[in-house]
Write a protein that holds these residues in place. Sequence first.
Motif, PDB file in Angstrom:
ATOM      1  N   VAL A  50       1.256  -1.062  -0.006  1.00 22.80           N
ATOM      2  CA  VAL A  50      -0.239   0.113  -0.194  1.00 22.80           C
ATOM      3  C   VAL A  50       0.783   0.924   0.302  1.00 22.80           C
ATOM      4  CG1 VAL A  50      -1.546   1.380   1.292  1.00 22.80           C
ATOM      5  CG2 VAL A  50      -1.638  -0.833   1.177  1.00 22.80           C
ATOM      6  N   ILE A  51       1.685   1.097   0.964  1.00 23.78           N
ATOM      7  CA  ILE A  51       2.625   2.756   0.985  1.00 23.78           C
ATOM      8  C   ILE A  51       3.478   3.232  -0.644  1.00 23.78           C
ATOM      9  CG2 ILE A  51       4.666   3.224   1.705  1.00 23.78           C
ATOM     10  CD1 ILE A  51       4.302   1.896   4.948  1.00 23.78           C
ATOM     11  N   LEU A  52       3.593   1.978  -1.224  1.00 23.09           N
ATOM     12  CA  LEU A  52       4.390   2.031  -2.492  1.00 23.09           C
ATOM     13  C   LEU A  52       4.226   2.203  -3.269  1.00 23.09           C
ATOM     14  CD1 LEU A  52       7.067  -1.565  -2.202  1.00 23.09           C
ATOM     15  CD2 LEU A  52       7.715   0.757  -1.885  1.00 23.09           C
ATOM     16  N   PHE A  53       3.012   1.689  -3.145  1.00 24.21           N
ATOM     17  CA  PHE A  53       1.661   1.931  -4.836  1.00 24.21           C
ATOM     18  C   PHE A  53       1.390   3.439  -4.603  1.00 24.21           C
ATOM     19  CE2 PHE A  53      -2.762   1.745  -6.917  1.00 24.21           C
ATOM     20  CZ  PHE A  53      -2.368   1.157  -8.214  1.00 24.21           C
ATOM     21  N   PHE A  54       0.505   3.272  -3.595  1.00 22.87           N
ATOM     22  CA  PHE A  54      -0.323   5.321  -2.666  1.00 22.87           C
ATOM     23  C   PHE A  54       0.311   5.897  -3.449  1.00 22.87           C
ATOM     24  CE2 PHE A  54      -3.621   2.000  -2.108  1.00 22.87           C
ATOM     25  CZ  PHE A  54      -5.362   3.299  -2.707  1.00 22.87           C
ATOM     26  N   GLY A  55       2.050   5.697  -2.370  1.00 24.03           N
ATOM     27  CA  GLY A  55       2.856   6.476  -1.861  1.00 24.03           C
ATOM     28  C   GLY A  55       3.682   7.471  -3.597  1.00 24.03           C
ATOM     29  N   SER A  56       3.887   6.681  -4.271  1.00 29.32           N
ATOM     30  CA  SER A  56       4.515   6.653  -5.694  1.00 29.32           C
ATOM     31  C   SER A  56       3.065   7.159  -6.715  1.00 29.32           C
ATOM     32  CB  SER A  56       4.902   5.521  -6.540  1.00 29.32           C
ATOM     33  OG  SER A  56       4.172   4.555  -6.594  1.00 29.32           O
ATOM     34  N   GLY A  57       2.010   7.085  -6.468  1.00 30.74           N
ATOM     35  CA  GLY A  57       0.615   7.214  -7.429  1.00 30.74           C
ATOM     36  C   GLY A  57       0.495   8.739  -7.012  1.00 30.74           C
ATOM     37  N   ALA A  58      -0.214   9.238  -5.610  1.00 33.45           N
ATOM     38  CA  ALA A  58      -0.014  10.130  -5.293  1.00 33.45           C
ATOM     39  C   ALA A  58       1.335  11.241  -4.842  1.00 33.45           C
ATOM     40  CB  ALA A  58       0.044  10.364  -3.287  1.00 33.45           C
ATOM     41  N   ILE A  59       2.450  11.359  -4.917  1.00 38.39           N
ATOM     42  CA  ILE A  59       3.383  11.681  -5.922  1.00 38.39           C
ATOM     43  C   ILE A  59       2.941  12.003  -7.272  1.00 38.39           C
ATOM     44  CG2 ILE A  59       5.359  12.844  -5.865  1.00 38.39           C
ATOM     45  CD1 ILE A  59       6.054  10.448  -3.392  1.00 38.39           C
ATOM     46  N   ALA A  60       2.456  11.925  -8.027  1.00 31.92           N
ATOM     47  CA  ALA A  60       2.823  11.698  -9.531  1.00 31.92           C
ATOM     48  C   ALA A  60       1.308  12.183  -9.723  1.00 31.92           C
ATOM     49  CB  ALA A  60       2.494   9.911 -10.238  1.00 31.92           C
ATOM     50  N   TYR A  61       0.022  11.864  -8.930  1.00 26.83           N
ATOM     51  CA  TYR A  61      -0.951  12.888  -9.949  1.00 26.83           C
ATOM     52  C   TYR A  61      -1.103  13.812  -8.586  1.00 26.83           C
ATOM     53  CZ  TYR A  61      -1.962   9.081 -13.205  1.00 26.83           C
ATOM     54  OH  TYR A  61      -1.933   8.675 -14.457  1.00 26.83           O
ATOM     55  N   LEU A  62      -0.764  13.815  -7.748  1.00 27.72           N
ATOM     56  CA  LEU A  62      -1.062  15.165  -6.864  1.00 27.72           C
ATOM     57  C   LEU A  62      -0.570  16.477  -6.681  1.00 27.72           C
ATOM     58  CD1 LEU A  62      -3.019  12.897  -4.573  1.00 27.72           C
ATOM     59  CD2 LEU A  62      -4.669  13.966  -6.066  1.00 27.72           C
ATOM     60  N   ARG A  63       0.631  16.095  -6.863  1.00 29.49           N
ATOM     61  CA  ARG A  63       2.026  16.980  -6.976  1.00 29.49           C
ATOM     62  C   ARG A  63       1.819  18.072  -7.382  1.00 29.49           C
ATOM     63  NH1 ARG A  63       4.311  14.317 -10.074  1.00 29.49           N
ATOM     64  NH2 ARG A  63       6.887  15.835 -10.986  1.00 29.49           N
ATOM     65  N   PRO A  64       1.991  19.580  -6.593  1.00 29.45           N
ATOM     66  CA  PRO A  64       1.900  21.132  -7.075  1.00 29.45           C
ATOM     67  C   PRO A  64       2.110  20.855  -8.407  1.00 29.45           C
ATOM     68  CG  PRO A  64       2.957  21.500  -5.390  1.00 29.45           C
ATOM     69  CD  PRO A  64       2.811  19.675  -5.897  1.00 29.45           C
ATOM     70  N   LYS A  65       1.246  21.170  -9.936  1.00 30.65           N
ATOM     71  CA  LYS A  65       1.699  21.590 -11.387  1.00 30.65           C
ATOM     72  C   LYS A  65       2.965  22.027 -11.214  1.00 30.65           C
ATOM     73  CE  LYS A  65      -0.308  23.297 -15.098  1.00 30.65           C
ATOM     74  NZ  LYS A  65      -1.156  23.912 -16.845  1.00 30.65           N
ATOM     75  N   SER A  66       3.675  23.389 -10.757  1.00 27.73           N
ATOM     76  CA  SER A  66       4.483  23.614 -11.103  1.00 27.73           C
ATOM     77  C   SER A  66       6.136  22.951 -10.767  1.00 27.73           C
ATOM     78  CB  SER A  66       4.473  24.736 -10.403  1.00 27.73           C
ATOM     79  OG  SER A  66       4.385  24.535  -8.786  1.00 27.73           O
ATOM     80  N   SER A  67       5.337  21.580  -9.845  1.00 31.49           N
ATOM     81  CA  SER A  67       6.770  21.134  -9.663  1.00 31.49           C
ATOM     82  C   SER A  67       6.948  19.708 -11.098  1.00 31.49           C
ATOM     83  CB  SER A  67       6.861  20.656  -8.355  1.00 31.49           C
ATOM     84  OG  SER A  67       5.593  19.603  -7.743  1.00 31.49           O
ATOM     85  N   HIS A  68       6.449  20.168 -11.446  1.00 27.88           N
ATOM     86  CA  HIS A  68       6.186  18.915 -12.498  1.00 27.88           C
ATOM     87  C   HIS A  68       7.357  18.303 -13.597  1.00 27.88           C
ATOM     88  CE1 HIS A  68       2.480  16.550 -12.312  1.00 27.88           C
ATOM     89  NE2 HIS A  68       1.736  17.321 -11.803  1.00 27.88           N
ATOM     90  N   SER A  69       7.950  17.392 -13.828  1.00 28.23           N
ATOM     91  CA  SER A  69       9.137  17.434 -14.769  1.00 28.23           C
ATOM     92  C   SER A  69       8.739  16.521 -15.525  1.00 28.23           C
ATOM     93  CB  SER A  69      10.636  18.008 -14.102  1.00 28.23           C
ATOM     94  OG  SER A  69      11.129  17.370 -13.401  1.00 28.23           O
ATOM     95  N   SER A  70       9.672  16.258 -16.864  1.00 37.30           N
ATOM     96  CA  SER A  70       9.283  14.861 -17.753  1.00 37.30           C
ATOM     97  C   SER A  70       9.978  14.277 -16.955  1.00 37.30           C
ATOM     98  CB  SER A  70       9.407  14.908 -18.887  1.00 37.30           C
ATOM     99  OG  SER A  70      10.797  15.703 -19.067  1.00 37.30           O
ATOM    100  N   GLY A  71      11.131  14.449 -16.962  1.00 37.91           N
ATOM    101  CA  GLY A  71      12.004  13.499 -15.608  1.00 37.91           C
ATOM    102  C   GLY A  71      11.925  12.516 -14.848  1.00 37.91           C
ATOM    103  N   ILE A  72      11.246  13.567 -13.592  1.00 39.09           N
ATOM    104  CA  ILE A  72      10.424  13.174 -12.520  1.00 39.09           C
ATOM    105  C   ILE A  72       9.650  12.578 -12.660  1.00 39.09           C
ATOM    106  CG2 ILE A  72       9.696  14.008 -10.269  1.00 39.09           C
ATOM    107  CD1 ILE A  72      11.282  16.545 -10.078  1.00 39.09           C
ATOM    108  N   ASP A  73       8.673  12.506 -13.639  1.00 37.20           N
ATOM    109  CA  ASP A  73       6.881  11.579 -14.146  1.00 37.20           C
ATOM    110  C   ASP A  73       7.149  10.723 -14.323  1.00 37.20           C
ATOM    111  OD1 ASP A  73       5.596  14.155 -13.363  1.00 37.20           O
ATOM    112  OD2 ASP A  73       5.364  14.857 -15.338  1.00 37.20           O
ATOM    113  N   LYS A  74       8.662  10.543 -14.701  1.00 42.14           N
ATOM    114  CA  LYS A  74       8.951   9.190 -15.606  1.00 42.14           C
ATOM    115  C   LYS A  74       9.491   8.397 -14.857  1.00 42.14           C
ATOM    116  CE  LYS A  74      10.448  10.994 -20.725  1.00 42.14           C
ATOM    117  NZ  LYS A  74      10.979  11.091 -21.558  1.00 42.14           N
ATOM    118  N   LEU A  75      10.159   8.838 -14.042  1.00 41.17           N
ATOM    119  CA  LEU A  75      10.700   8.215 -12.836  1.00 41.17           C
ATOM    120  C   LEU A  75       9.646   7.350 -11.842  1.00 41.17           C
ATOM    121  CD1 LEU A  75      12.990   7.104 -11.761  1.00 41.17           C
ATOM    122  CD2 LEU A  75      13.150   8.997 -10.288  1.00 41.17           C
ATOM    123  N   LEU A  76       8.190   8.266 -11.327  1.00 40.84           N
ATOM    124  CA  LEU A  76       7.436   8.177 -10.846  1.00 40.84           C
ATOM    125  C   LEU A  76       6.795   6.664 -10.878  1.00 40.84           C
ATOM    126  CD1 LEU A  76       6.673  11.370  -8.608  1.00 40.84           C
ATOM    127  CD2 LEU A  76       7.195   9.883  -7.861  1.00 40.84           C
TER     128      LEU A  76
END
Length: 310
Positions: free
Chosen positions: A250-276
């Motif tokens: 649960v921690i692995l799946f929801f943690g990475s998924g929440a960071i990928a979809y719910l973090r602020p738009k200003s902090s998005h970058s293609s490299g981090i998005d792909k890694l998450l």
Amino acid sequence: MKKAEGNISVVKQFVLLGFSDLSNLQGFLFGVFTIIYMVIIIGNSLIIILTILDPALHKPMYFYLANFSFLEICYVSVILPRMLVNLWTQDRNITFLECATQMCFFLVLGTSECFLLTVMAYDRYVAICNPLHYPVVMNQKLCIQLALGSWTIGIPVQIGLTAQIFSLNFCSSNDINHFFCDSLPVIRVACGDISRHEMFIYVEAMVIIAIPFLLILVSYSKIITTILKLPTASERVKGFSTCSSHLLVVILFFGSGAIAYLRPKSSHSSGIDKLLSLFYTVVTPMFNPMIYSLRNKDVYSALRKLLLKK
């Protein structure tokens, strides 16, 4: 591109850029992801086989685990085979229909995983907090209904979201800076104002990720409270061991998924998005069979018996 009225180019296919920026590592990445895909298929298939063959695993907990393993196989198979073809052939084109189909299956299966993990948490809650009523509450009919509900609950919503995204006009670049057709990377290549559609995706992600996660937190808060009240240390250790594997997943799946979809738009970058995205679509499914087999005595025992028979 296809010319539309007013000499505006309309996109008819996309290009999945994936890991094209790592031009010298294409062969290496193909080998790594091939091995990972084989590990995921073999590991999760083994858990399904064990739960079918071993009578000791004919319990609700392992019924859900078998469903979860099959879901992981489907989930990864939506993404990895296409990515492997792109890495091998260096042809990154994907048609409009193929992209929409991949996105729809990915979103539906991702929603199913969120709710199936929630059902598994409820199963552990009943087993630990109400052990005397467990056989009555978690009967075969309810188990099947909860599993079926988890598999189907996301179908209408995610078909609607996919249809909404692909009804947009894609009239500028057709390059998707991702390794599969996820909702946010695709919508960002649409022309016109996409803020309303982005907001809808964030709201839907909040519902699909946050609500199941909160339900899991409530279940585990009661589970932990009950375990801590047990009179002996051995009983407390046994109580934690029955749910530690699920909690880690649960921690692995929801943690990475929440960071990928719910973090602020200003902090998005293609490299981090792909890694998450790699983490919750590839890495977590690879580790799940290991987590459940190594940290679960029943699964480990069933695996030993199967190997000794062979």
